[in-house]
Write an enzyme that holds these catalytic residues in place. Structure first.
Site, PDB file in Angstrom:
ATOM      1  N   SER A   1       0.799  -1.223   0.000  1.00 15.65           N
ATOM      2  CA  SER A   1       0.000   0.000   0.000  1.00 15.65           C
ATOM      3  C   SER A   1       0.829   1.271   0.000  1.00 15.65           C
ATOM      4  O   SER A   1       0.321   2.344  -0.341  1.00 15.65           O
ATOM      5  CB  SER A   1      -0.948   0.017   1.206  1.00 15.65           C
ATOM      6  OG  SER A   1      -0.220  -0.038   2.421  1.00 15.65           O
TER       7      SER A   1
ATOM      8  N   ASP B   1      -2.077   8.796   7.587  1.00 14.35           N
ATOM      9  CA  ASP B   1      -3.045   8.015   8.355  1.00 14.35           C
ATOM     10  C   ASP B   1      -2.298   7.128   9.341  1.00 14.35           C
ATOM     11  O   ASP B   1      -1.151   7.409   9.686  1.00 14.35           O
ATOM     12  CB  ASP B   1      -3.976   7.225   7.430  1.00 14.35           C
ATOM     13  CG  ASP B   1      -3.239   6.201   6.560  1.00 14.35           C
ATOM     14  OD1 ASP B   1      -2.039   5.943   6.815  1.00 14.35           O
ATOM     15  OD2 ASP B   1      -3.861   5.647   5.633  1.00 14.35           O
TER      16      ASP B   1
ATOM     17  N   HIS C   1       0.575   5.255   6.702  1.00 12.49           N
ATOM     18  CA  HIS C   1       1.239   5.750   5.493  1.00 12.49           C
ATOM     19  C   HIS C   1       1.729   7.186   5.626  1.00 12.49           C
ATOM     20  O   HIS C   1       1.066   8.010   6.258  1.00 12.49           O
ATOM     21  CB  HIS C   1       0.280   5.648   4.304  1.00 12.49           C
ATOM     22  CG  HIS C   1      -0.319   4.299   4.145  1.00 12.49           C
ATOM     23  ND1 HIS C   1      -1.584   3.983   4.590  1.00 12.49           N
ATOM     24  CD2 HIS C   1       0.189   3.156   3.609  1.00 12.49           C
ATOM     25  CE1 HIS C   1      -1.840   2.717   4.337  1.00 12.49           C
ATOM     26  NE2 HIS C   1      -0.778   2.183   3.739  1.00 12.49           N
TER      27      HIS C   1
END
Length: 373
Positions: free
Chosen positions: A44, A337, A340
């Site tokens: 991600s 967040d 990340h």
């Protein structure tokens, strides 16, 4: 499985042709000079939309993700550009490298992003969040890409091999194998099966095989990243109840074993004996993270322990929710967040990796030097 045998044959032919190729053939394959293509593998941290169509909790195709990105919400797990988006710009690409799920035909010559949120080196990693594309599957997808690209070289496998030898390959794997596997003991039993050293060794054995497969498919200039200080991300800070350190040092210690082994693997690959003609670069993301936290004000960051968007302690107990209002001063936050970095952190990290003269960040050379080879 029917598709696998042709891919193996292509890999074998490419490996032979690259070893026998001449400078004249490579110059013919070079379309415009510089870096002709950029191929990206990972999780991600660099996924740019491959998970959008999957049944998974690891998705970011909703606001406020992409709030600062020119194309809006795309599936990137941050507010703007990812690390590889910035790298692509530094490498001279005029547009961002697209996700593999939306790239076919001649567009593949410029590269593709195969990354998938929650993915890991191990196939089962990330299953707690739902569907994902593991590193094994990402490599297999690249094999299909090579098969499709071969049509544009009219069957000239040597020319295709030379073309791929000029491309940059990026692989950032391992974070989820700790976050969403080893240290998630309610869902996985790997922590009871492996000591930290044994687990790092098992990961590196699998990862070495996957990177060798990329080499067999034509990768020659390869960038691999170590795992960052995930013991210090907002998600872990929200869960950690330790007293002696701000971060979860048990996690950071386990990660360091993997990173040390990965750097040694890069040395072995660069020796010329294992993968002739290959040049690997190791990015010490762990060291870069320490630098960003210890010298936050130097880089313009004022908040290094909380997510800009999230819920609960450190904005890290629940990640950014749909239509949630993020912080206003996004440039001051290191983390977007629970997991990340923000776009601004990605910009700093990418510039370190691309042009820093320090071997502490990029070893044994930086990405700019790799591209020039």
């Amino acid at each position: 499985m029917e598709r696998f045998e042709p891919l193996v044959m292509i890999a074998m032919i490419l490996t032979i042709c690259l070893c026998l190729s001449t400078p004249e053939a490579c110059s013919q394959a070079d379309q415009g000079g510089g870096v002709p293509g950029f191929f990206i593998f990972g999780d991600s941290l660099v996924d740019n939309g491959n998970n959008n169509g999957l049944l998974t909790l690891a998705r970011a195709n909703y606001r406020p993700y992409g709030v600062d990105f020119p194309q809006g919400t795309t599936g990137r797990f941050t507010n703007g550009r990812t690390f590889v988006d910035v790298l692509a710009q530094l490498l001279g690409f005029r547009t961002f490298i697209p996700p593999y799920t939306r790239t076919r035909g001649r567009a593949l010559l410029r590269g593709a992003n195969y990354a998938s949120g929650a993915a890991g080196i191990r196939d089962e990693t990330g299953n707690n969040l739902g569907a994902h594309v593991s590193m094994n599957n990402q490599v297999e997808n690249f094999g299909r890409t090579v098969e499709e690209m071969s049509r544009f070289f009219r069957g000239d496998t040597e020319a295709l091999g030379c073309y791929l030898s000029k491309c940059i390959f990026y692989s950032g794997m391992g974070s989820n194998d700790y976050l969403n596997n080893y240290f998630m003991t309610d869902f996985y039993n790997t922590k009871s099966q492996y000591t930290p050293q044994a687990y790092a060794s098992a990961l590196l054995e699998d990862y070495s095989r996957q990177l060798r497969q990329l080499y067999q498919f034509g990768a020659r200039k390869v960038v691999v990243t170590g795992v960052g200080m995930i013991g210090c991300i907002p998600y872990e800070l929200a869960r950690y109840q330790g007293n002696s350190s701000r971060c979860n040092e048990e996690i950071n210690s386990a990660i360091s074993l993997f990173n040390t082994g990965l750097r040694k693997l890069v040395d072995r690959f660069n020796s010329g004996r294992v993968l002739p003609g290959a040049k690997f670069v190791y990015l010490d993301t762990y060291k870069s993270n320490i630098d960003l936290i210890d010298n936050a004000s130097t880089y313009g960051f004022t908040v290094v322990d909380k997510g800009c968007c999230g819920v609960g302690k450190n904005n890290g107990q629940i990640t950014c929710l749909p239509l949630q209002q993020p912080c206003q001063d996004r440039r001051g936050y290191l983390f977007w967040d629970a997991f990340h970095p923000t776009q601004d952190a990605n910009i700093v990290l990418a510039k370190m990796a691309f042009s820093s003269p320090s071997r502490a960040y990029a070893y044994p050379i930086n990405i700019q030097q790799l591209a020039a080879l």
